[in-house]
Design a protein around this motif. Structure first.
Motif, PDB file in Angstrom:
ATOM      1  N   CYS A 134       0.766  -1.117  -0.075  1.00  0.00           N
ATOM      2  CA  CYS A 134      -0.021  -0.139  -0.070  1.00  0.00           C
ATOM      3  C   CYS A 134       0.895   1.173  -0.147  1.00  0.00           C
ATOM      4  CB  CYS A 134      -1.111  -0.059   1.211  1.00  0.00           C
ATOM      5  SG  CYS A 134      -1.794  -1.676   1.306  1.00  0.00           S
ATOM      6  N   ASP A 176       2.617  -8.356   6.849  1.00  0.00           N
ATOM      7  CA  ASP A 176       1.313  -8.816   7.486  1.00  0.00           C
ATOM      8  C   ASP A 176       1.434 -10.185   7.729  1.00  0.00           C
ATOM      9  OD1 ASP A 176      -1.415 -10.306   6.944  1.00  0.00           O
ATOM     10  OD2 ASP A 176      -2.273  -8.708   5.632  1.00  0.00           O
ATOM     11  N   ARG A 206      -4.198  -7.566   6.513  1.00  0.00           N
ATOM     12  CA  ARG A 206      -5.107  -7.101   5.115  1.00  0.00           C
ATOM     13  C   ARG A 206      -5.153  -8.358   4.195  1.00  0.00           C
ATOM     14  NH1 ARG A 206      -7.097  -2.791   2.175  1.00  0.00           N
ATOM     15  NH2 ARG A 206      -5.613  -1.748   0.707  1.00  0.00           N
ATOM     16  N   HIS A 235      -8.054  -4.282   7.897  1.00  0.00           N
ATOM     17  CA  HIS A 235      -7.436  -3.194   7.114  1.00  0.00           C
ATOM     18  C   HIS A 235      -8.158  -3.109   5.784  1.00  0.00           C
ATOM     19  CE1 HIS A 235      -3.977  -0.217   5.629  1.00  0.00           C
ATOM     20  NE2 HIS A 235      -5.321   0.195   5.508  1.00  0.00           N
ATOM     21  N   ILE A 236      -9.071  -2.248   5.687  1.00  0.00           N
ATOM     22  CA  ILE A 236     -10.064  -2.079   4.539  1.00  0.00           C
ATOM     23  C   ILE A 236     -10.536  -0.416   4.340  1.00  0.00           C
ATOM     24  CG2 ILE A 236     -12.388  -2.644   3.299  1.00  0.00           C
ATOM     25  CD1 ILE A 236     -12.340  -5.092   5.044  1.00  0.00           C
ATOM     26  N   ASN A 262     -12.487  -3.139  12.092  1.00  0.00           N
ATOM     27  CA  ASN A 262     -11.730  -2.872  10.943  1.00  0.00           C
ATOM     28  C   ASN A 262     -10.942  -1.526  11.379  1.00  0.00           C
ATOM     29  OD1 ASN A 262     -11.081  -2.638   7.996  1.00  0.00           O
ATOM     30  ND2 ASN A 262     -12.137  -0.761   8.114  1.00  0.00           N
TER      31      ASN A 262
END
Ligand code: SF4
Length: 345
Positions: A134, A176, A206, A235-236, A262
């Motif tokens: 990301c 992650d 995620r 994680h959204i 979340n």
């Protein structure tokens, strides 16, 4: 360039398994797009995007698995999922106040792969890899190569937890943590399980969103076996990230007794509107996930173009309160180095 993948390759306990023996999610991970031009080509972005994508990739490598790519609208440079993963030339701009380690995590690492910042809980870097890279990640410069412990080094971290009876919660993070193999995770969780003063296992991940197939029988096996209460913080950032496969994965986790929360990051051009944030909360609830935190951007070097000013963030949350019931409202917070908890805005 030190990358997460190169750090992973340096791990002494890495399982180098042929593709044919890997779980389906591992195959997807191995085949993720890592070439900025290929990403542009697959999403029908013309050649004008290539130089910027390559410049950003040189600073933090591109990584997008197929399952996530499939949710991006081809030919739309403003797609909210694309903006999270497409490297840009702006990442090379130096912006005052934006630094490599915005949360000063290096100050709180008593053992390799262990971060002890907050009372009662510790964070373990269980994997240096991510399923997706990301662009706004506050750990995009994190020295994973120094924090990818072998099992022998894990013993040092576990001993730190064993000695401190005030620690009640172990948080698996990364990278992650679910990018680690089930064998590694089962090994680690079994040892955490045996520490009597630990009550909870929290997993920040995620992966169930990026590759929903990660929630398979092998994962549910070790997760169901632990006596620890289980919390998964997903994680959204946008409602479009939640498709039917994600909902099915979340249902399996809920059935295994996992509480689903979340956390999102407020990102310019991704979710900085009342409509986008409201749709996200509604969709999260449909998937059985409760909104927990809405983080303002951590000032990490290379991500300044995602920043939303505090005043605008507060206005967005005020607007959100007008359209959502209280239980769907995330808490707007900032993480300030040295503070004992997140700071509400
Ligand atoms: S998955 Fe999380 S840790 Fe990995 S790059 Fe994205 S935000 Fe960072």
């Amino acid at each position: 360039m030190i990358t997460r993948s190169s750090a992973l390759l340096q791990r002494p306990d890495r399982e180098a398994r042929p593709l044919s023996l890997q779980a389906r999610w591992q195959t997807q991970l191995a085949r993720a797009i890592r070439d900025p031009r290929e990403l542009c080509r697959r999403l029908r972005l013309d050649e004008t995007f290539w130089p910027g994508a390559e410049r950003g990739h040189d600073l933090f490598e591109v990584r997008v698995p197929e399952a996530y790519l499939a949710r991006i609208r081809p030919g739309d440079p403003s797609d909210p999922l694309l903006r999270q993963v497409l490297p840009l030339a702006e990442e090379a701009l130096a912006t005052p106040g934006y630094v490599a380690d915005p949360l000063e995590e290096a100050e709180h690492a008593p053992a390799p792969g262990l971060i002890h910042k907050y009372a009662g809980r510790v964070l373990l870097i269980a994997s240096p890899a991510c399923a997706v890279n990301c662009r706004y990640c506050f750990r995009r410069h994190f020295p994973y190569e120094e924090n990818a412990p072998s099992r022998a080094q894990w013993d040092e971290s576990l001993e730190h937890i064993r000695r401190d009876t005030t620690i009640h919660e172990a948080i698996l993070s990364g990278g992650d943590p679910l990018a680690a193999s089930d064998r590694q995770l089962a090994w680690l969780v079994e040892r955490l399980d045996a520490i009597p003063h630990l009550k909870r296992l929290r997993i920040h991940t995620r992966l169930p969103v990026v590759i929903p197939e990660r929630i398979d029988d092998a994962l549910l096996g070790w997760l169901s076996a632990t006596r620890l209460q289980k919390v998964m913080v997903l994680h959204i950032n946008h409602a479009n990230e939640i498709d039917e496969a994600v909902i099915a994965a979340c249902r399996r986790l809920s059935d295994a007794g996992v509480t689903l929360l979340n956390q999102s990051v407020l990102l310019r051009g991704v979710n900085d509107s009342v409509e986008a944030l409201a749709a996200l909360s509604e969709r999260l609830f449909e998937a059985g996930i409760l909104p927990y935190y809405l983080h303002v951007l951590d000032p990490v070097a290379g991500a300044a173009h995602f920043d939303v000013a505090d005043l605008d963030a507060r206005e967005l949350v005020a607007g959100l309160r007008e359209v959502l019931p209280g239980f769907l409202m995330p808490r707007l917070v900032r993480e300030i180095p040295g503070e004992r908890s997140k700071t509400p805005l």
